[in-house]
Structure formats: C-alpha cells, structure tokens
Motif scaffolding. Structure first.
Motif, short mmCIF file in Angstrom:
data_model
loop_
_atom_site.label_atom_id
_atom_site.label_comp_id
_atom_site.label_asym_id
_atom_site.label_seq_id
_atom_site.Cartn_x
_atom_site.Cartn_y
_atom_site.Cartn_z
N GLY A 166 -11.04 14.03 1.09
CA GLY A 166 -9.61 13.72 1.17
C GLY A 166 -8.88 14.06 -0.13
N ARG A 173 -1.29 9.95 0.09
CA ARG A 173 -2.40 10.05 1.04
C ARG A 173 -1.96 9.88 2.49
N TYR A 228 -2.52 21.05 8.66
CA TYR A 228 -3.62 20.10 8.46
C TYR A 228 -4.96 20.80 8.65
N GLN A 248 -7.74 21.55 5.80
CA GLN A 248 -9.10 21.04 5.99
C GLN A 248 -10.13 22.15 5.77
N THR A 253 -16.59 11.63 3.16
CA THR A 253 -15.55 12.01 4.12
C THR A 253 -15.57 11.15 5.38
N HIS A 254 -14.76 11.56 6.36
CA HIS A 254 -14.67 10.81 7.63
C HIS A 254 -15.10 11.70 8.78
N GLY A 308 -13.34 15.16 11.61
CA GLY A 308 -13.44 15.40 10.18
C GLY A 308 -14.39 16.55 9.89
P1 AMP Z 1 -10.34 8.57 2.10
O1 AMP Z 1 -9.73 8.40 0.77
O2 AMP Z 1 -11.76 8.97 2.02
O3 AMP Z 1 -10.16 7.38 2.96
O4 AMP Z 1 -9.58 9.79 2.85
C1 AMP Z 1 -8.20 9.89 2.86
C2 AMP Z 1 -7.67 10.87 3.86
O5 AMP Z 1 -8.19 12.17 3.66
C3 AMP Z 1 -7.99 10.57 5.31
O6 AMP Z 1 -7.16 9.61 5.87
C4 AMP Z 1 -7.78 11.93 5.95
O7 AMP Z 1 -6.42 12.17 6.18
C5 AMP Z 1 -8.26 12.88 4.89
N1 AMP Z 1 -9.62 13.34 5.13
C6 AMP Z 1 -10.76 12.94 4.55
N2 AMP Z 1 -11.82 13.64 5.01
C7 AMP Z 1 -11.32 14.50 5.93
C8 AMP Z 1 -11.90 15.51 6.77
N3 AMP Z 1 -13.20 15.77 6.76
N4 AMP Z 1 -11.07 16.18 7.59
C9 AMP Z 1 -9.77 15.95 7.61
N5 AMP Z 1 -9.16 15.04 6.85
C10 AMP Z 1 -9.92 14.32 6.02
#
Ligand code: AMP
Ligand code: MG
Length: 209
Positions: free
Chosen positions: A34, A50, A62, A66, A84-85, A97
């Motif tokens: 992210g 964010r 987006y 990504q 990541t997610h 993700g």
């Molecule tokens: P985090 O700080 O890890 O909670 O991530 C913050 C934001 O990053 C998430 O809400 C997503 O919008 C984006 N993000 C993180 N990993 C991915 C991914 N693999 N694909 C797309 N967006 C992501």
C-alpha cells in the motif's frame, strides 16, 4: 533470495508481527504494498491520503497503480516480505490484492494467510481509531463480526487462487482462541513466519550446491 507475501485483513496486527520477524533477519526488507502504491499515486496523481487511494481514484488508475507497484517491488533486491491484502474492500465490492498479473510479477516463494478472531480484529481497530484524531470518517466504517468473517473468508479464497496461479506455497496461520496474554497471537504468528523463512532460505541454499 526469499520472497514471502504476508496477507491479513486490516486490524489483524500484521505490522506488529512483521516488525518482530524483521528483528530476526537483519537483511530482510519488509515492503508495504500500500505504501508503494500510495507513493506512485502521490507522484502521478497528487493523492496523499490512504483512504483516497481506495475511494477517489478510478478503477483503471487503481489497477495500473497496483501493477506498477508490483513491478517496483519485484525490482527490489534481496530477501523480501511483502505486506499486503488479499482482498481490498471497495465501494464496488472486494477487489483482489493479488490478481494474476500482480502475483506473477511478485513471483513469491510462499504466501502467508493470517486469520484471527473477528472480535480481536474489531477490538484492535477500535484501539487504532482511538489513537487517530481525524477519525470521524473512519468511525462510519466500523464493521460487524459478520463483515470481518466474510472478508477473511473471501481473502482466503483469493489468496488460494493467487498461490495456485503463482505455483507457490500457501501457509495458513489461524489464531481462533482467545489470547492468554497480550500479543500472544502476534508472537506466535511471527515465530511461524520466521520458521518458514528459515526453511525457505535453507532450501534455496541447498539448491545452489
Ligand atoms: P495497509 O496500510 O496495508 O492497510 O494498506 C493500505 C491500502 O493500500 C489498502 O487499503 C489498499 O487500498 C492498498 N493496498 C494494499 N495492498 C494492495 C494490493 N495488493 N492491491 C491493491 N491495493 C492494495
Ligand atoms: Mg498494516
């Protein structure tokens, strides 16, 4: 070069867990997917928040951001953990993700899926919210137990598809009993991830012989 992707829903305590893992391996880099996306979004589109990443940019942008983030990360040398997610919650529904192109680019040895009790996740999110002063917007997004259950279920399905696509290992770590002491789950999860990295490193070294 070991590459491990670690996924969990927001509020799982992933950052705490990965901090503990990083302490064990001085050369290991922990990269937040992210953060890389946000850096690119800020450079290209002037997005600085964010939440705007999820809500304000078009679907096309987006997806491009990504894929670009995946390319940037895959170019980083050395042992890597990618934080990541597996499934990102959006206003349209869940967004993967780790879709095929992204996971192919990241080319991981393994993906770790962390699952926790929804009530623990919700409690952790509340704690984070109380630390955040500009939380009016986020307060409206508080989820129910069933929402978190569904998010974790979909995340496992998406991460299974990603591991299948990338031909890599999938390690599922579940912590569904209540903790006996604070940070018990974080400690146990970090030990399991450390063990995985050690095994992968050893296997990699033996392949070089
Ligand atoms: P985090 O700080 O890890 O909670 O991530 C913050 C934001 O990053 C998430 O809400 C997503 O919008 C984006 N993000 C993180 N990993 C991915 C991914 N693999 N694909 C797309 N967006 C992501
Ligand atoms: Mg995080």
């Amino acid at each position: 070069m070991v590459r491990v992707i670690v996924t969990a829903v927001p509020g799982a305590g992933k950052s705490t867990i990965l901090k503990k893992v990083a302490e064990k391996f001085p050369d290991l880099k922990v990269i937040n997917f992210g953060d890389v996306m946000l850096e690119e979004a800020s450079r290209q589109l002037g997005i600085t928040d964010r939440d705007e990443l999820r809500k304000k940019i078009s679907f096309k942008d987006y997806r491009r951001l990504q894929e670009e983030a995946a390319k940037i990360i895959s170019g980083i040398d050395g042992d890597l953990i990618i934080d990541t997610h597996a499934a990102v919650k959006t206003v349209y529904g869940y967004y993967p993700g780790l879709p095929s192109k992204v996971v192919e680019e990241l080319n991981p040895d393994a993906i770790v899926f962390l699952e926790f009790r929804p009530e623990d996740i919700l409690a952790r999110r509340m704690k984070d919210l109380s630390k955040d002063e500009s939380n009016g917007r986020r307060l409206r997004e508080i989820e129910k137990i069933e929402d978190v259950e569904e998010h974790q279920k979909i995340s496992l399905e998406m991460v299974s598809a990603a591991a299948n696509h990338a031909s890599c290992y999938l390690l599922i770590l579940r912590f569904l009993e209540s903790q006996k002491y604070p940070y018990q789950h974080a400690e146990e999860a970090s030990l399991k991830i450390i063990e995985l990295i050690e095994k992968l490193k050893k296997a990699g070294e033996s392949l070089k012989d």
